[in-house]
Design a protein around this motif. Structure first.
Motif, mmCIF file in Angstrom:
data_model
loop_
_atom_site.group_PDB
_atom_site.id
_atom_site.type_symbol
_atom_site.label_atom_id
_atom_site.label_comp_id
_atom_site.label_asym_id
_atom_site.label_seq_id
_atom_site.Cartn_x
_atom_site.Cartn_y
_atom_site.Cartn_z
ATOM 1 N N GLY A 207 -8.791 1.466 -8.155
ATOM 2 C CA GLY A 207 -8.633 2.715 -7.420
ATOM 3 C C GLY A 207 -9.870 3.582 -7.517
ATOM 4 N N ARG A 208 -9.929 4.576 -6.658
ATOM 5 C CA ARG A 208 -11.082 5.466 -6.649
ATOM 6 C C ARG A 208 -11.048 6.373 -7.875
ATOM 7 N N MET A 209 -12.226 6.846 -8.267
ATOM 8 C CA MET A 209 -12.356 7.690 -9.452
ATOM 9 C C MET A 209 -13.026 9.020 -9.136
ATOM 10 N N ASN A 210 -12.953 9.449 -7.883
ATOM 11 C CA ASN A 210 -13.533 10.748 -7.527
ATOM 12 C C ASN A 210 -12.584 11.898 -7.836
ATOM 13 N N THR A 211 -11.331 11.578 -8.158
ATOM 14 C CA THR A 211 -10.360 12.548 -8.667
ATOM 15 C C THR A 211 -9.589 11.861 -9.801
ATOM 16 N N GLU A 212 -8.690 12.608 -10.441
ATOM 17 C CA GLU A 212 -7.865 12.034 -11.507
ATOM 18 C C GLU A 212 -6.525 11.530 -10.993
ATOM 19 N N GLN A 213 -6.362 11.505 -9.661
ATOM 20 C CA GLN A 213 -5.073 11.130 -9.076
ATOM 21 C C GLN A 213 -4.596 9.757 -9.532
ATOM 22 N N LYS A 214 -5.502 8.799 -9.630
ATOM 23 C CA LYS A 214 -5.097 7.420 -9.946
ATOM 24 C C LYS A 214 -4.696 7.232 -11.405
ATOM 25 N N GLY A 215 -4.922 8.239 -12.236
ATOM 26 C CA GLY A 215 -4.370 8.237 -13.579
ATOM 27 C C GLY A 215 -4.893 7.163 -14.511
ATOM 28 N N PHE A 216 -6.159 6.808 -14.393
ATOM 29 C CA PHE A 216 -6.697 5.786 -15.302
ATOM 30 C C PHE A 216 -6.720 6.277 -16.751
ATOM 31 N N ASP A 217 -6.808 7.588 -16.948
ATOM 32 C CA ASP A 217 -6.703 8.124 -18.304
ATOM 33 C C ASP A 217 -5.329 7.833 -18.896
ATOM 34 N N ARG A 218 -4.295 7.909 -18.071
ATOM 35 C CA ARG A 218 -2.941 7.614 -18.531
ATOM 36 C C ARG A 218 -2.781 6.123 -18.836
ATOM 37 N N LEU A 219 -3.413 5.296 -18.031
ATOM 38 C CA LEU A 219 -3.343 3.851 -18.276
ATOM 39 C C LEU A 219 -4.050 3.486 -19.577
ATOM 40 N N ILE A 220 -5.228 4.062 -19.795
ATOM 41 C CA ILE A 220 -5.971 3.791 -21.035
ATOM 42 C C ILE A 220 -5.151 4.233 -22.246
ATOM 43 N N ASN A 221 -4.517 5.399 -22.140
ATOM 44 C CA ASN A 221 -3.691 5.893 -23.247
ATOM 45 C C ASN A 221 -2.523 4.952 -23.525
ATOM 46 N N ALA A 222 -1.858 4.483 -22.488
ATOM 47 C CA ALA A 222 -0.708 3.586 -22.674
ATOM 48 C C ALA A 222 -1.146 2.253 -23.265
ATOM 49 N N TYR A 223 -2.227 1.693 -22.728
ATOM 50 C CA TYR A 223 -2.646 0.374 -23.202
ATOM 51 C C TYR A 223 -3.221 0.434 -24.613
ATOM 52 N N SER A 224 -3.765 1.586 -24.980
ATOM 53 C CA SER A 224 -4.321 1.717 -26.334
ATOM 54 C C SER A 224 -3.254 1.554 -27.410
ATOM 55 N N LEU A 225 -1.976 1.742 -27.043
ATOM 56 C CA LEU A 225 -0.881 1.593 -27.996
ATOM 57 C C LEU A 225 -0.661 0.136 -28.404
ATOM 58 N N ILE A 226 -1.104 -0.814 -27.557
ATOM 59 C CA ILE A 226 -0.814 -2.226 -27.827
ATOM 60 C C ILE A 226 -2.047 -3.127 -27.769
ATOM 61 N N ALA A 227 -3.165 -2.594 -27.317
ATOM 62 C CA ALA A 227 -4.332 -3.437 -27.015
ATOM 63 C C ALA A 227 -4.739 -4.325 -28.180
ATOM 64 N N LYS A 228 -4.818 -3.750 -29.390
ATOM 65 C CA LYS A 228 -5.332 -4.504 -30.534
ATOM 66 C C LYS A 228 -4.336 -5.542 -31.052
ATOM 67 N N CYS A 229 -3.099 -5.469 -30.577
ATOM 68 C CA CYS A 229 -2.097 -6.488 -30.945
ATOM 69 C C CYS A 229 -2.222 -7.740 -30.086
ATOM 70 N N TYR A 230 -2.989 -7.642 -28.991
ATOM 71 C CA TYR A 230 -3.111 -8.763 -28.046
ATOM 72 C C TYR A 230 -4.591 -8.997 -27.728
ATOM 73 N N PRO A 231 -5.358 -9.469 -28.688
ATOM 74 C CA PRO A 231 -6.803 -9.637 -28.480
ATOM 75 C C PRO A 231 -7.148 -10.662 -27.403
ATOM 76 N N GLU A 232 -6.198 -11.538 -27.075
ATOM 77 C CA GLU A 232 -6.450 -12.547 -26.042
ATOM 78 C C GLU A 232 -6.289 -11.963 -24.627
ATOM 79 N N TRP A 233 -5.724 -10.756 -24.526
ATOM 80 C CA TRP A 233 -5.528 -10.090 -23.242
ATOM 81 C C TRP A 233 -6.625 -9.046 -23.027
ATOM 82 N N LYS A 234 -6.884 -8.748 -21.756
ATOM 83 C CA LYS A 234 -7.876 -7.721 -21.417
ATOM 84 C C LYS A 234 -7.371 -6.892 -20.232
ATOM 85 N N LEU A 235 -7.533 -5.584 -20.327
ATOM 86 C CA LEU A 235 -7.277 -4.678 -19.207
ATOM 87 C C LEU A 235 -8.580 -4.489 -18.450
#
Length: 377
Positions: A207-235
């Motif tokens: 998605g575009r990043m010229n505004t915060e509408q697409k909520g990538f900050d929210r996605l990063i926050n959500a994925y940060s809760l589990i990312a290190k438990c799944y090192p074989e996966w990548k966002l």
């Protein structure tokens, strides 16, 4: 005088890389393909670059050449907030547009923005308002002069379209014929065969990043809760704009560079859809979320927040993906985990979402409706 029916797709600038530009290119190609109309994409502002999406060589790309340079940025912001300046600009749009199409005897203009559209009508020209987002005018019960002036461009339309049934009543309040016309998947984007066996352990978001509408900050926050438990996966996140550096800094601050990558806008999203296993969307609001159709047609189970509008219409919760209560990162992370941990569930949802999108949002189904509307005006 040219008596062939002309379709003018009017928008801010076809050289932008957003969802509206993608939809406009899809529509232009399909109007040529299904009806052989004379199709013109008309940008309001000066072109600085080329269209980011593929176009049939019979589609004409033109511009009204109104200045939108960085030097006029403050003026541009002022126009969006000032009713007087907006009305003045829309008068200029009408003057330049009607001069461009002088000589067309049968013309239909699809206005892809109500902020920027002709302020008056002309003989032998029909106007269709095409809604790409949520209803932008607030409470429909307001009857004061300010509300009337803000919605003046809508009242100039012969027909209004909206992307979903949720807001149909609001648009009908203008007393115009109003139709629900969702976006569609172009036939050339429909995969020939199922390719799920070649998927990588990738969660995709675009998605575009010229505004915060697409909520990538929210996605990063959500994925940060589990990312290190799944090192074989990548966002993997794709998008360009002034907020990209902020999102990269968020990843760095959380020491997640090995688990999350952020790349510029890609002109070849199909390559990414074919490799990924899950699609995640954390937008704060949507008009319809075209990207969910595209990801779904390529068999990506969809996980999205329940925002207005689109996700809860496109996603069949528990069948083709998950619709998560808005702004609940722990539940969002749990939904991702359920798919990441279960190959069988991913494959079942992959088959279900691909078949469902093909059935409800095919190019022919939606274009048949458009042609019927235009030919009966």
């Amino acid at each position: 005088m040219d008596r062939m029916k002309h379709i003018i797709l009017l928008l801010e600038n076809i050289c932008y890389d957003g969802g509206v530009e993608r939809v406009v290119c899809n529509m232009a190609n399909s109007f040529v393909k299904y009806k052989n109309y004379k199709v013109i994409i008309m940008s309001i502002f000066k072109h600085r670059g080329v269209p980011k999406y593929d176009l049939n060589n019979q589609v004409v790309v033109d511009s009204l050449n109104i200045d939108d340079s960085p030097q006029s940025y403050k003026k541009h912001l002022y126009i969006q907030s000032s009713l007087f300046m907006r009305l003045k600009l829309n008068k200029e749009i009408a003057d330049r547009l009607y001069k461009k199409i002088e000589g067309f005897s049968d013309c239909c203009i699809l206005c892809n923005s109500y902020v920027y559209s002709p302020s008056y009508r002309r003989k032998n020209v029909k106007l269709i308002g095409v809604d790409h987002s949520r209803f932008p005018f607030g409470n429909t019960h307001y009857c004061n002069i300010l509300y009337y002036l803000r919605t003046l461009n809508v009242r100039k339309m012969d027909i209004i379209t909206t992307l979903n049934y949720n807001e149909l009543a609001k648009w009908k309040s203008f007393g115009k014929p109003t139709y629900v016309m969702p976006n569609f998947i172009p036939q050339n984007m429909v995969p020939v065969s199922e390719q799920y066996g070649r998927r990588e352990k990738i969660i995709l978001s675009m998605g575009r990043m010229n505004t915060e509408q697409k909520g990538f900050d929210r996605l990063i926050n959500a994925y940060s809760l589990i990312a290190k438990c799944y090192p074989e996966w990548k966002l993997k996140i794709f998008g360009s704009g002034c907020y990209q550096n902020k999102y990269k800094q968020m990843v760095k601050d959380r020491q997640l560079e090995s688990f999350i990558t952020i790349s510029d806008f890609t002109s070849y999203p199909i390559n990414e859809y074919q490799k990924a296993s899950i699609y995640a969307m954390c937008s704060r609001e949507e008009g319809f979320a075209m990207v969910l159709l595209e990801a779904g047609i390529y068999g990506l189970p969809l996980v999205a927040y329940d925002v207005e509008f689109g996700p809860n219409v496109i996603i069949k919760n528990g069948i083709t993906g998950y619709v998560i209560p808005d702004n609940n990162p722990s539940e969002f992370a749990k939904a991702l985990e359920s798919l990441m941990n279960d190959d069988t569930l991913r494959k079942e949802m992959s088959q279900a979402v691909s078949q469902d999108i093909k059935k409800r949002y095919s190019e022919k189904v939606i274009m048949d409706k458009w042609i019927q509307i235009i030919d009966h005006m």
